[in-house]
Enzyme design. Structure first.
Site, PDB file in Angstrom:
ATOM      1  CE  LYS A 155       8.718  -5.183  35.568  1.00  0.00           C
ATOM      2  NZ  LYS A 155       9.723  -4.000  35.854  1.00  0.00           N
ATOM      3  N   GLY A 208       0.449   0.391  32.198  1.00  0.00           N
ATOM      4  CA  GLY A 208       1.547   0.699  31.342  1.00  0.00           C
ATOM      5  C   GLY A 208       1.020   0.771  29.972  1.00  0.00           C
ATOM      6  CB  SER A 209       2.574   0.921  26.645  1.00  0.00           C
ATOM      7  OG  SER A 209       3.250  -0.391  26.678  1.00  0.00           O
ATOM      8  CB  THR A 210      -2.290  -0.166  24.473  1.00  0.00           C
ATOM      9  OG1 THR A 210      -2.938   1.032  25.257  1.00  0.00           O
ATOM     10  CG2 THR A 210      -2.836  -0.860  23.628  1.00  0.00           C
ATOM     11  CB  VAL A 212       3.653  -3.886  27.704  1.00  0.00           C
ATOM     12  CG1 VAL A 212       4.021  -4.898  28.562  1.00  0.00           C
ATOM     13  CG2 VAL A 212       5.007  -3.346  27.070  1.00  0.00           C
ATOM     14  N   GLY A 213       0.410  -4.313  27.198  1.00  0.00           N
ATOM     15  CA  GLY A 213      -0.790  -4.792  27.701  1.00  0.00           C
ATOM     16  C   GLY A 213      -1.141  -6.031  26.992  1.00  0.00           C
ATOM     17  CD  GLU A 230      -7.119   0.727  34.939  1.00  0.00           C
ATOM     18  OE1 GLU A 230      -7.183   1.597  34.018  1.00  0.00           O
ATOM     19  OE2 GLU A 230      -7.707   0.099  35.650  1.00  0.00           O
ATOM     20  CD  GLU A 357      -0.598   6.981  26.227  1.00  0.00           C
ATOM     21  OE1 GLU A 357      -0.150   5.588  26.228  1.00  0.00           O
ATOM     22  OE2 GLU A 357      -1.340   7.056  27.195  1.00  0.00           O
TER      23      GLU A 357
END
Ligand code: NDP
Length: 456
Positions: A155, A208-210, A212-213, A230, A357
């Site tokens: 995706k 992606g972003s922390t 969403v992680g 990551e 960030e």
């Protein structure tokens, strides 16, 4: 939510392409195709799987210019950067083409027989990737996943789906069997969420972003899915007074403003030993003024626009009118999500711009007075992805590198990523490693087999 997705060119704000937007049904269909393709792909001989990866590398290389132009237009990145990134896609497939025949196991001495290990593929792997290095980051996941015998559902970010769709077509034309790679273009909140909860997906590899992680890690727990993450970064670029100051200052803008700062490895906190701050800023000013911000398709462009209006708004909030702007470069007016390279100094180490960030072309410069304080500042963050140390004292460079809690460091350089070396984060910058030999550990399970031979 609309059934159609308009893909925007960030440098012009024009619609590049209209695409149908996938939902849960399309994800489920893609997973079913990947599941059906798995038995044949995983049992293909290692040599044949290696050959398939090599053919993909050759086919991508043959279309490098077209893919680079597509990526440059869709992501707003300079064409020379895009060419380098597609080149890395080629290199990544060639590197992992060496893997199927080298997925070695162990033999382990035990009583009564032989014990040995084999590496098995995980099954169907879900890959969720961001918009900043669209096809390159996808390749870091695709190549080791396929080499190890997995099939995948990929995706891409809705903002930058075009190179993933082109890749899917190129891989099929290069002879990859149907169903081994399946691209689904749809929103993360719908398609990504479905991938995370899908019982037939064995693992999610996410960049992606922390934020969403965290959601993905929590969702994956329901089915004990494997995850590699990551995530974000706020990396320190530590410049000691005994460094080649001009070299460090000349390199610092590239490390902060490359990809318009939309880079998880951006050295977005520059820590400079106090006696050399003025000299460093003067030299950095020269370098910033030389950055050509403009048309991504012009070969002399060094920095393009930001990815979206929303991203620009979010970035600009870190440098309001009363911000301590020490250096500011130039950016075009008119259509496009432009933002000039910006250096903030002096700034408190706990100001939002120094802590969060930003993911845009804003960097902070913070003075320090001792080696211990430099390490303390470098580690004073939830992140730990990359970083640099500039000094002519080799022992100090190694000491400081060992003390900084981060996954990728460079000495007298600002590079983080190579196909052959592991890449990933400490702390909230992620879990697992991509690239290099270590990535394969995250796309295989170790199976132990005991063969009874009788008493011995
Ligand atoms: P996100 O983390 O939101 O998106 C990355 C990918 O995850 C996209 O494909 C996205 O889909 C998908 N996604 C979004 N929500 C979910 C979810 N709930 N479940 C599963 N997948 C999901 O990053 P953004 O693109 O929105 O950027 C926001 C910020 O994240 C940036 O400003 C930056 O700070 C950081 N970032 C960091 C990156 C890095 O490399 N460390 C890369 C990109 C962003 P879609 O976008 O299609 O909805």
């Amino acid at each position: 939510m609309s059934q159609t997705l308009s893909v925007i060119e960030p440098a012009t704000e024009a619609v590049l392409e209209e695409l149908p937007r996938a939902g849960v049904e399309e994800v489920d269909a893609a997973v079913a195709r990947a599941k059906a393709a798995l038995p044949a792909w995983r049992s293909l001989s290692p040599g044949d799987r290696a050959a398939a990866l090599r053919r993909i590398a050759d086919a991508v290389e043959a279309q490098l210019e077209d893919l680079a132009t597509l990526e440059a237009r869709n992501a707003g990145k300079p064409i020379t950067d895009a060419q380098g990134e597609i080149g890395m896609v080629v290199d990544t497939f060639r590197y992992y083409a060496g893997a199927p025949e080298r997925l070695l196991g162990d033999t382990i001495p035990v009583a009564g027989g032989m014990a040995f290990t084999v590496r098995e593929p995980l099954g169907v792997v879900g890959l969720i990737v961001p918009w900043n290095f669209p096809l390159t980051i996808a390749a870091w996941k695709l190549a080791p996943a396929l080499a190890a015998g997995n099939t995948v559902v990929l995706k891409p970010a809705e903002l930058t789906p075009l190179s993933a769709l082109a890749f899917e077509r190129i891989a099929l034309e290069a002879g990859l069997p149907e169903g081994v790679v399946n691209v689904v273009v749809g929103p993360g909140s719908v398609c990504g969420t479905r991938m995370v909860e899908h019982p037939d997906i064995a693992k999610i590899a996410f960049t992606g972003s922390t934020e969403v992680g965290r959601t993905i890690a929590a969702g994956a727990a329901q089915t004990i899915k494997r995850v590699t993450l990551e995530l974000g970064g706020k990396s320190a670029n530590v410049v000691f007074a005994d460094a080649d100051i001009e070299a460090a200052a000349a390199a610092a803008p590239g490390a902060a403003f490359g990809n318009a700062g939309q880079d998880c490895c951006a050295r977005s906190r520059i820590l400079v030993e106090r006696p050399i701050v003025d000299r460093f800023l003067a030299a950095m000013d020269d370098a910033v003024q030389q950055i050509r911000v403009g048309d991504p398709l012009d070969a002399s462009t060094a920095m393009g626009p930001l990815i979206s209006a929303g991203q620009r708004e979010q970035v600009a909030a870190y440098a309001p009118d009363d911000a301590p702007i020490a250096i500011r470069g130039k950016a075009p007016d008119g259509p496009g999500y432009w933002y000039p390279p910006t250096v903030l100094c002096p700034i408190d180490a706990d100001a939002p711009a120094a802590v969060e960030e930003i993911f845009g072309p804003i960097v902070v410069v913070i003075p320090f007075d001792s080696e211990a304080r430099a390490i303390e500042l470098a580690n004073d963050t939830i992140y730990g992805l990359s970083g640099s140390v500039w000094t002519r004292d080799g022992a100090k460079a190694l000491r400081v590198c060992r003390a900084i809690e981060t996954g990728n460091l460079s000495i007298n350089s600002n590079t983080s990523v190579r196909v052959a070396t592991p890449f990933g984060g400490f702390k909230q910058s992620g879990v697992g490693r991509e690239l290099g030999p270590h990535a394969l550990d995250h796309y295989t399970e170790i199976k132990t087999i005991f063969y009874a031979t009788g008493a011995q």
